[in-house]
Design an enzyme around this catalytic site. Structure first.
Site, short mmCIF file in Angstrom:
data_model
loop_
_atom_site.label_atom_id
_atom_site.label_comp_id
_atom_site.label_asym_id
_atom_site.label_seq_id
_atom_site.Cartn_x
_atom_site.Cartn_y
_atom_site.Cartn_z
N CYS A 66 0.87 -1.18 0.00
CA CYS A 66 0.00 0.00 0.00
C CYS A 66 0.91 1.22 0.00
O CYS A 66 2.12 1.10 -0.17
CB CYS A 66 -0.95 -0.01 1.19
SG CYS A 66 -0.16 0.33 2.77
N GLY A 67 0.35 2.38 0.20
CA GLY A 67 1.15 3.60 0.10
C GLY A 67 2.24 3.71 1.16
O GLY A 67 3.36 4.07 0.86
#
Lengths: 169, 95
Positions: free
Chosen positions: B12-13
């Site tokens: 994810c980020g």
């Protein structure tokens, strides 16, 4: 349960960090103001504000839930002093880009901003909270709640119920 | 079921919130099905350096540099919508 260091609901969710009926012009203002509040209250250091904005640009955080849309802005632990959840129910929705598809914009009516420090201790609670947000009835109840105290109670009740069923699963 | 542990890279980020939730959901669902997996979390930007030896990448955000490793890009583990189908997809990829 696991070790005593595991974060519980009350460690993360505070009544004075729940905002209801607040108005922001747009996403940037919402993120700046909310992150600023976490800085003001000592949960985060000032660079947290720009970090949240940068992260949102690179990796949008609005979730395409079936009913009311919720955004879960967060960033890494670098500028976080203490973990906290800052929750805002907006008077008027603001546009966020969708995490699933950055080309899609979503009208977000709730923002759940996470300041997270103890990644290892927070997994259970984080998973439970997100599972609670997946329940359309819960977001409807939060949307209709008269004030922030009631929003707090709704979150607390459902997190407790959900973590019980998740423990005994 | 299958021999040896399969490896899934979850991206994810920031590798702090979103991927934590995704990794836990996948692990629970696969455990229920008797599938043993090793899940590693990373930031999207770290995928190219961590993808070696993985059987599958599951990501909530755009990733590149995954080579021949299959990628599932989904937010179903966060929204709850379509989660079952994604688990079935993951099971298929791990076969």
């Amino acid at each position: 349960m696991m070790g005593s260091g595991v974060l519980q609901f009350k460690d993360l969710v505070k009544e004075d960090l729940i905002l209801s009926g607040i108005t922001y012009l747009d996403k940037e203002e919402a993120l700046r103001e909310m992150a600023g509040m976490l800085v003001e209250k000592g949960y985060c250091r000032p660079p947290f504000i720009d970090a949240i904005l940068a992260r949102e640009r690179a990796h949008p955080s609005a979730l395409p839930m079936p009913g009311h849309k919720i955004a879960i802005p967060h960033t890494d632990a670098t500028y976080v002093n203490r973990s906290a959840l800052l929750f805002a129910r907006l008077e008027k929705p603001v546009e966020f880009r969708s995490m699933g598809d950055p080309n899609e914009t979503l009208e977000v009516s709730m923002i759940s901003m996470f300041a997270l420090k103890e990644k290892k201790l927070i997994g259970d609670l984080l998973e439970t909270l997100i599972t609670v947000y997946q329940d359309e009835a819960v977001l409807n109840a939060i949307y209709d709640a008269p004030d922030s105290i009631e929003i707090y109670r709704i979150l607390q009740k459902h997190v407790q119920e959900k973590s019980k069923t998740m423990d005994t699963r | 079921m299958m021999k040896g542990k399969k490896r899934i890279l979850v991206a994810c980020g920031t590798a702090i919130a979103t991927s934590t939730v995704v990794a836990r959901k996948i692990e629970e669902e696969l455990t229920k099905r008797g599938i043993d997996v090793v899940i590693t979390q990373c930031k999207a930007a770290e995928v190219p350096s961590k993808v070696d030896g993985q059987d599958l990448v599951v990501t909530t955000t755009f990733v590149s540099g995954t080579g021949n490793v299959p990628v599932i890009h989904t937010v179903s583990f966060l929204t709850g919508i379509g989660m079952e189908q994604d688990i079935e997809k993951i099971v298929e990829y791990l076969k």
